[in-house]
Design a protein around this motif. Structure first.
Motif, PDB file in Angstrom:
ATOM      1  N   GLU A 621     -67.710  -5.728  15.384  1.00 18.34           N
ATOM      2  CA  GLU A 621     -68.911  -5.308  16.099  1.00 18.34           C
ATOM      3  C   GLU A 621     -69.082  -6.183  17.336  1.00 18.34           C
ATOM      4  O   GLU A 621     -68.932  -7.405  17.270  1.00 18.34           O
ATOM      5  N   PRO A 624     -73.058  -8.801  16.456  1.00 22.12           N
ATOM      6  CA  PRO A 624     -73.165  -8.834  14.989  1.00 22.12           C
ATOM      7  C   PRO A 624     -74.586  -8.548  14.532  1.00 22.12           C
ATOM      8  O   PRO A 624     -75.551  -8.754  15.266  1.00 22.12           O
ATOM      9  N   SER A 639     -69.840 -11.489  18.166  1.00 24.05           N
ATOM     10  CA  SER A 639     -69.000 -11.583  16.971  1.00 24.05           C
ATOM     11  C   SER A 639     -67.755 -12.423  17.227  1.00 24.05           C
ATOM     12  O   SER A 639     -67.114 -12.884  16.285  1.00 24.05           O
ATOM     13  N   THR A 653     -67.200 -13.148  13.336  1.00 22.84           N
ATOM     14  CA  THR A 653     -67.768 -12.257  12.316  1.00 22.84           C
ATOM     15  C   THR A 653     -67.076 -10.906  12.363  1.00 22.84           C
ATOM     16  O   THR A 653     -66.581 -10.467  13.409  1.00 22.84           O
ATOM     17  N   TRP A 654     -67.070 -10.230  11.219  1.00 23.19           N
ATOM     18  CA  TRP A 654     -66.474  -8.910  11.118  1.00 23.19           C
ATOM     19  C   TRP A 654     -67.039  -8.196   9.897  1.00 23.19           C
ATOM     20  O   TRP A 654     -67.674  -8.805   9.037  1.00 23.19           O
ATOM     21  N   HIS A 712     -70.719  -7.931   5.627  1.00 22.22           N
ATOM     22  CA  HIS A 712     -70.466  -8.745   6.811  1.00 22.22           C
ATOM     23  C   HIS A 712     -69.921 -10.103   6.387  1.00 22.22           C
ATOM     24  O   HIS A 712     -70.481 -10.776   5.515  1.00 22.22           O
ATOM     25  N   ALA A 714     -68.352 -13.958   7.874  1.00 17.72           N
ATOM     26  CA  ALA A 714     -68.355 -14.868   9.018  1.00 17.72           C
ATOM     27  C   ALA A 714     -67.588 -16.141   8.668  1.00 17.72           C
ATOM     28  O   ALA A 714     -67.551 -16.558   7.509  1.00 17.72           O
TER      29      ALA A 714
END
Length: 855
Positions: A621, A624, A639, A653-654, A712, A714
């Protein structure tokens, strides 16, 4: 397991209210002495509580029983792997993480069904390891297993033996030791002991089954890699006399111990290949896993893991390091420095690292001593036995009948006479512990829960005890756990083992042995105190193991056991009855002197939703979700990681998988020779935890029944030298992490990702300085107020940390520079002679970190 003081008080209040709302059949009028005024009544013969609700099975005969113990060529195999616990499971072993108590509540208020009535874990600092050492000689094969979890469970120990036989066709009955680290921040939800639900949450079969699967897998790997080897064992009876690694926490028994004392008996088991290559190192000594508190919800291997990591990175190839607990029951971790924690949660992983740094050299010295005792031919024997516990009070008769319980009828009032006239001899029979179903939270003199106390014991060491059967339903309701019928079936049987390797005897303690208990075992063991090793938190778990006199001194430790003051000595005597079997030339069937074992049934999991398919797994994203949790609840606006200075943090982050399907494997990579490669530690292991913090957040935070989540993930890395960076291992080098281009690489469940590259540049040095009369003096420091990694052994690492080493100070006078080389003092201060008229100074350390100050 810890029942911290505040949660205990809250639990007491909850139970008091709950019990007060019920009937008052458990209370009777009290006279002025606090003793019920009703006289004794004859109700006929007393029978032990019924255990028909428990299912039992015979233990298979000890493998290879009937033969003769013989020396033979040593074969050894070692292996290690990640335990595959799901993030979102509860962490053990603090009762304060129970959601109803609120002391270990998630910072974002999330809930996760898998954790039941406990707060869910939210990520990983260090991954739980499953480790194995397989040894074979003279026709005997044994497997030592170790997990980074709170405590052992006999159901898992025996399941591993059974599964190994299925997989190999060879019996391992009585030949597997399963030991645990006793981390209080390790994944839980696996124990079948319902009493221990109070610290580890309810059992989830999906978690327990995975523990068994992992242990079988790592055991098979060790067995499959067997090769000719040599084994040596050495000890140090004066380990850590400075209390830098551990400290005594039980002052109540100082008189019995001759003053403050702790487990300072270090033993190191060394396994080498025939060419001298180290294969395994197993240091044994006691240390509680309690640096982190109940507010921490990131899985951590705690002090035990820090010790293992410090030793691992002392070698140039992977060596399996397996710290085994000793008498940790009354031994707290020490350490130093760490970080300041003005707010909760406190992620004091920095202080944990100091434990490993302090312990490493002494352990390696003893490892070297073990090298002098290496043998390629040994005799090995191991036996295992299940012994009965309650609810039959006669089981606990000890000291050749000198101490026993009066029948447990719950009606007869105690005489309140504990000691003989000499004030130290315990009187028998003990009628104060009148608890047919067991009792807990002893250790104080006043009843915490009216209606559940043992009648007539107020003002004695039994005064705070509560009947488990009367409190179980209330415990369950308050903590949202199903404690089922009492007595707890797991508390009716106990698994013990003895292992002989050469001249050394290893005895397993199925609970939390305190120092006095373990010393007494060693002194009475047939192999002798200097050749007997007590492995705590192994095979099974009952609670704290104390001698009778120690239990009666009250304090914290008697809180957590089931069958009162005679329980610990009974376990000791049973263990000492087993120990001689490994001293004889015969291979005995140890089950002949024991009993059957309890076999737990399946646990209802109807409250668990189906695992999410996670169709977005592997998605990035641009912005995020604003509730993605990272340490400090920092709100990330991107992200992707950004360029950072040394000591700052990079984040990525993903959207990934449901944690019940797997945990992403994230590695730190660096651009080298035209490509990004995994960074490896000195030992060859990749940088994937300890230096990285992995967190998970489900959206929504509190899903409705049947509602799916977006998952999510991180990762955070603080830019300091990683553990095992060869040539830069010292803390003084932490500010010298190599500059250049980095990225995060993610291997998820069915996807892989790379973050955008980010650069790490030189760090900033903060300067304070003044000059007068030809003297320039000042101080140079680094400051990472949001950091979490260890930068200094004694200072708080998120405060000002002294710069160190040789620096160059460039003195600017109207554009003319004078370079002065100076060695900083240990506090970062410097004093140099120079002319006046200074406009500015720039200080540069050996890593090119800089600070500038204008006058």
């Amino acid at each position: 397991m810890m029942l911290a003081s505040l949660p205990r008080a809250a639990l007491a209040l909850s139970l008091t209210l709950a019990l007060a709302c019920g009937d008052d059949s458990g209370t009777v009028p009290m006279d002025d002495a606090g003793v019920p005024d009703a006289g004794p009544v004859d109700f006929g013969p007393v029978e032990p509580a019924n255990t028909d609700h428990c299912g039992y099975a015979d233990l298979p005969a000890t493998a290879r029983a009937g033969g003769t113990v013989e020396e033979g060529a040593v074969m050894a195999g070692v292996a290690e792997m990640d335990h595959r616990f799901p993030v979102g499971a509860a962490l053990g072993a603090y009762t304060g993480r129970a959601r109803a108590l609120g002391f270990g509540a998630p910072p974002d208020g999330r809930r996760e069904a898998l954790a039941g009535g406990f707060s869910p874990s939210i990520g990983i600092e260090t991954r739980n390891s499953a480790k194995a050492i397989a040894l074979s000689a003279g026709g005997e094969t044994v497997v030592l297993l170790k997990s980074d979890v709170g405590l052992a469970d006999a159901a898992i120990t025996h399941a591993v033996e059974e599964r190994l036989e299925e997989a190999t066709g060879e019996s391992f009955a009585g030949k597997v030791v399963w030991a645990t680290s006793h981390s209080h921040s390790g994944f839980a939800n696996y124990t079948s002991n319902t009493v221990l639900y109070l610290g580890l949450g309810l059992k989830r079969d999906v978690v327990a089954d995975q523990v068994v699967e992992d242990l079988v897998t790592v055991a098979q790997a060790a067995l499959g890699g067997m090769q000719p080897a040599r084994v040596g064992i050495a000890s140090n009876a004066m380990f850590d006399q400075e209390d830098r690694v551990t400290r005594d926490r039980r002052g109540e028994n100082d008189e019995l111990m001759g003053g403050p004392a702790k487990d300072d008996f270090l033993v190191v088991l060394r396994v080498d290949a025939m060419d001298g290559t180290p294969m395994a190192i197993a240091p044994v000594f006691g240390i509680h896993g309690t640096i982190l508190g109940e507010d921490n919800l990131l899985n951590s291997t705690e002090g035990s893991g820090a010790i293992e990591r410090a030793i691992e990175e002392s070698f140039d190839s992977p060596v399996v390091v397996m710290h085994l607990q000793g008498a940790a029951g009354d031994v707290s971790p020490a350490g130093s420095g760490g970080i300041a924690c003005p707010d909760k949660p406190c992620y004091n992983f920095a202080k944990i690292e100091t434990i490993g740094r302090y312990a490493r050299d002494a352990i390696l010295t003893t490892w070297m001593d073990a090298g002098e005792a290496l043998e390629d031919t040994l005799a090995i024997e191991m036996v295992t036995r299940s012994v009965p516990l309650g609810p039959d009070w006669e089981t606990f008769t000890v000291r050749d009948g000198a101490l026993e319980y009066a029948p447990w009828d719950r009606r007869t009032l105690p005489d309140r006479e504990l000691y003989a006239e000499d004030g130290s001899t315990v009187l028998s029979p003990i009628d104060e512990f009148n608890a047919p179903y067991g009792a807990g939270l002893c250790g104080g003199e006043r009843p915490y829960f009216p209606g559940a106390e043992i009648r007539g014991t107020g003002g004695t060491p039994y005064g705070s005890c509560l009947h488990l059967d009367r409190a179980a339903e209330t415990f369950g309701n308050v903590l949202q756990i199903d404690m089922v019928q009492m007595p707890a079936c797991a508390a009716t049987r106990l698994t013990l083992s003895a292992l002989k390797i050469g001249e050394w005897s290893f005895l397993t303690a199925p609970g939390e042995p305190v120092t006095l208990w373990a010393r007494t075992v060693r002194e009475r063991a047939p192999a002798g105190a200097d050749r007997t090793v007590v492995i705590g938190y192994a095979q099974d778990h009952l609670g704290y193991l104390l001698t009778v006199e120690d239990w009666l001194l009250q304090g914290y430790e008697p809180n957590i056991n089931v069958w009162g003051p005679l329980e610990g000595e009974y376990v000791m005597e049973q263990l000492l009855a087993l120990a001689p079997l490994v001293e004889t030339p015969e291979r005995e069937d140890a089950t002949m002197g024991g009993t059957d074992r309890w076999v737990p049934g399946p646990v209802d999991a109807s409250d668990l939703d189906a695992i999410d398919d996670a169709p977005l797994a592997g998605t990035l994203e641009e912005t995020p979700w604003d509730q993605v949790y990272v340490r400090g609840q920092r709100v990330l606006t991107d992200s992707q990681p950004e360029d950072i200075r040394r000591l700052e943090s990079a984040y990525f982050t993903w959207i990934g998988e449901d944690p019940r399907t797997g945990t992403p494997d994230v590695r730190l990579q660096r651009f080298v020779d035209g490509e990004y490669v995994d960074i490896e530690r000195r030992s060859g292991r990749p940088v994937r935890d300890r230096d990285l913090l992995l967190t998970w957040t489900g959206d929504p935070l509190v899903p409705e029944e049947g509602e799916g989540q977006t998952h999510h993930w991180a990762i955070e890395w603080q830019a300091v030298t990683w553990l095992g960076l060869e040539g830069l291992e010292d803390l003084e080098d932490r500010v010298g992490v190599p500059t250049g281009s980095y990225r995060f690489h993610v291997e998820g469940t069915g996807y892989s990702l790379d973050s955008d590259p980010f650069d790490v540049v030189q760090g900033e040095i903060l300067l304070e300085a003044s000059y007068a009369d030809g003297t320039l003096s000042g101080r140079a420091t680094f400051h990472a107020p949001e950091g979490w990694r260890l930068l200094h052994l004694t200072e708080q690492s998120n405060g000002p940390i002294p710069a160190n080493g040789t620096v160059v100070i460039a003195v600017d006078r109207a554009g003319t520079l004078e370079n002065i080389e100076v060695e900083l003092a240990t506090d970062g201060t410097f004093t140099v002679a120079t002319a006046d008229g200074i406009d500015a100074i720039t200080l540069t350390d050996r890593f090119a970190n800089q600070g500038t100050l204008s006058f």
